[in-house]
Design a protein around this motif. Sequence first.
Motif: not given
Lengths: 291, 324, 370
Positions: A8-9, A12-13, A15-16, A18-20, A22
């Motif tokens: 994972x770059x 990606x973290x 993204x993680x 932001x997704x958390x 949301x």
Amino acid sequence: MNGNAKKYERGDYIRLIVVILITIIMLFPIYWMVMTALKPMDEWLKYPPVWFSLKPTLNNFKSLMGFADAARSVMKEGATNASWAFLKGFYICTSATILSIVSGTLAAYSISRYRIGGNFLPLFILSARMFPPIAVALPLIVMYSTINAVDTYWGLIVAYTGFTLPFSVWMMKSFIDEVPRELEEAGIMEGMSNFQAFRKVTIPLVKTGIMVTTLFIFILNWSEFIIALTLSCMKLETVPVFLATLFSSTAGWLYGPQAALGVLAVIPVIIFGYMIQEDLARGFTFGALKR
Amino acid sequence: MNSAEVLTSKLVKADTERSLLRKLIDKIPFAVWLIVPVECFLLFLLIVPSSISIWLSFVDWQPTYGIPIYKATFVGFENFIDLFADKRFTMALLRTFLITGVAVSAELLIGLGLAVLCDKEFPMRKFFVLCLLMPMMLIPLVVGNNFFLLFQTTGPINDIIGIIIGHDFRFNWLSSPDYAMLPILLAEIWHWYPLMFLIMLSGLRALPPNQLRAAEVLGSGRLQTFFRIKIPQLVPVILIAIVIRCMEVFKMFDEVFILTKGGPGNVTETISVWMYKTGLKDFRFSYVSAGAWIILIVCVIIFTLLLKPLLYKVEKFEEGGSAS
Amino acid sequence: MSKVKLKLEHLTKVFGDLIAVNDLCVDIFDNEFVCILGPSGCGKTTTLNMFAGLERPTSGNIILDDKVINKLPPQKRDIGLIFQDYALFENMNVYENLAFSMRVKRRPRREVDSKVREVAQAVEVSHILKKKYGSLNPGEMQRVAIGRTMISGPSVFLLDEPLDNLDADMRVTMRAELKRLQKDLGKTMIYVTHDQEEAMSLADRIMVMESGLLQQMDSPQEIYNHPVNKFVAGFIGTPPMNFITCKLESVNGKLMLNSLKGAFSMDVSEVVRRLDEGKLQNEIIVGIRPENVSVNIDGSQSEKGKAIVLRVEPLGPELVIEVALEGESDNVIRVLTEPGRIPGTGAEIEIIFRQDKIHLIDPMREKVLI
């Protein structure tokens, strides 16, 4: 010169995270429902609202099971409690689902292989879904009262079946489309009749499709509020209707048990829904998504 | 000897009869047999009620009149004319279209945004995708109840707002003529955005990876690839999703009913709620039937004007797009 | 001597436990048509991907025009990549596909248009510029794919088995076209394939790979006549080379190769003289190509070379005879001759090896002589 790319770059973290965030926002109402289901009555509408109950209770769930008194005071006769409503609902939904799947699959096969009805019939079937249920419910009441079907099991089952038929036909059609015709033709050449080819060749190959569609239709049936409301005169309820009638003159809406019922009614749906995620998308778009 | 003859002739007769029946069965193609069950349902649940509905629209009849339906008085287009003048009806219709437009657009944007976010692998992606899909799994009634609780005067939403703006915020959302629509909209969007999300995500994942790699090698950055290749190839899927959602949102009933019952007054009535109230509370069956037909005609017009050209474009696109 | 366009220095790629590419050291010259040839799983596609920038090497360097490009993303390298399925953009017609790389760089419309038409001319797709993706045939698709890559003006073209999904005659036509195009364009082409006929007909040089290792890199002729090891010897050539295990013995002062049961025997004293004494073992594998075996249908005149016919395949201009050495049914030899009298199955014939075309192979996979 570098080693293997890291799994994972940094992006990606991000993204993680932001997704958390949301997800927290999106799941908040569910959290609230579960919380309410566990709250004692005095906390339901308390101000300031109780974010995390310090005295959680299972009373709401318990009262669902033996809800005779409160229910009786509202309903005319044949008072029920939640488990009875569940059972009836289950029976009706299952029968309707089976009926819908069976007739839908047959029709889907016909449309897929024989193009029956040309362009008109399939769209016509689909258009059945466009009518607001009320619009059809009114004449339906007239019909049903004429033939005395208003309070019957079969009346409800037929109505439920009819309303899910368009989905049944269209979803199965997209699954059947994916099975190459040559397989059935091969079966016919080996001496099977048309129907046998259908039964022995096609059906096993669309098993997942059938499961997905069955589940979807079952979910649809399970939530058809209006039909039951119109046609059943309070005697033959299913869960959604029961929810609406959880009204006690003393306590106003019984939010706690309502929430509890919501939690219970939803668990099996969630479990099955997870299992068929991808196929749901295909079915929903009637096959527009290539696999 | 005699009985043998009798027996034989009986058998022959039975055989001829059976073969007649068999001939009949064979004459009707297999395909037609297959759709018999569906046709029966359609007849029973669509054609017959529709015919009754047409009849109802042109007469004046309510179940409270006490007379059988075929004895009702014929009133021609009176119902329709009254409906056109009925502010409540027209407002409900407009309102429903507006809600449909807003809700579906919002669901589309949220779904697309989330799909893009989840298109690349990140830690625990599967788990979070499943979480984000949850709202779709609930029954409309439950969703309605949920949001009912959330938007109470003493509810958490007000609490959060209060924290943000610094002082107490006790607003009765569900009784506000101006803002009652908001909880309804939010409930609907929250309930169904996962469907758009799922469809978009599946669509993105189904895109041929070699084309994306080719684009990368030819110098296309992430954003360019997204707009030049990904979106155009998703268009057919997006369109179908929009059509399907519009059909469903248009019929929205449960959430509205639970949250506001159409109120305060008639301010949040959607067309389904109107039909329910007018039909099952006021029992004006004829009026509602006529209304249903007007709605149908309006929808067909809109469909033909707006969507047909779009769907036609999708077809042309598919022709150019598929390699088969 | 052309300059070195592309250089691989100890290139290695490891996936977990699997060494996909193992210490590759290769020089590729400007304007060269190089084929990377090998069976499935030998690492050729991985190597190509590393050239392209779709995979990062575990260690080693890729050097293009004297610049190390390991860390560069694909678009910054001076390369064009053509996929096995061509990967044309399905939502665009031919013109738009061609124009893509320029539009992405936001070139002015007029410039794009003239360049696109120019390239369309070169790959002969001018007449189908408006055609949509779905109506293209494979030949047209290939040309569009090449054209699309051409326009972005790379100096190295990478092709991943582009002819794999075509049928036989199409392949032959397309091969010729590709070769011609490469010469016309004057660019370096690196072409991955598992089809050795293709490699033989297209390449200036062939890179033979197996299990991640470079086996041999030479011109087709060299590889054919002087394979470096048993794998290369057996992989190239149709029908494939015959291998017989023999013992090297000294008989009457001459060095003889005898097959295990003695059905075949050959005096190799001349041949062996050119070799290091130390390289000889007792057991040697003899390799001989089917076209270098001649037969005497009337039966053998001596004790050696007796063989029983197993199968005959008349192929028109050629005849393939499969024989087994007498008493050694394991040793099957295929012979390629001109058509003539066809021996019956089970007949006894004599086979004779051309002395100068023998390959002696060390059972440990080394090749020794021609």
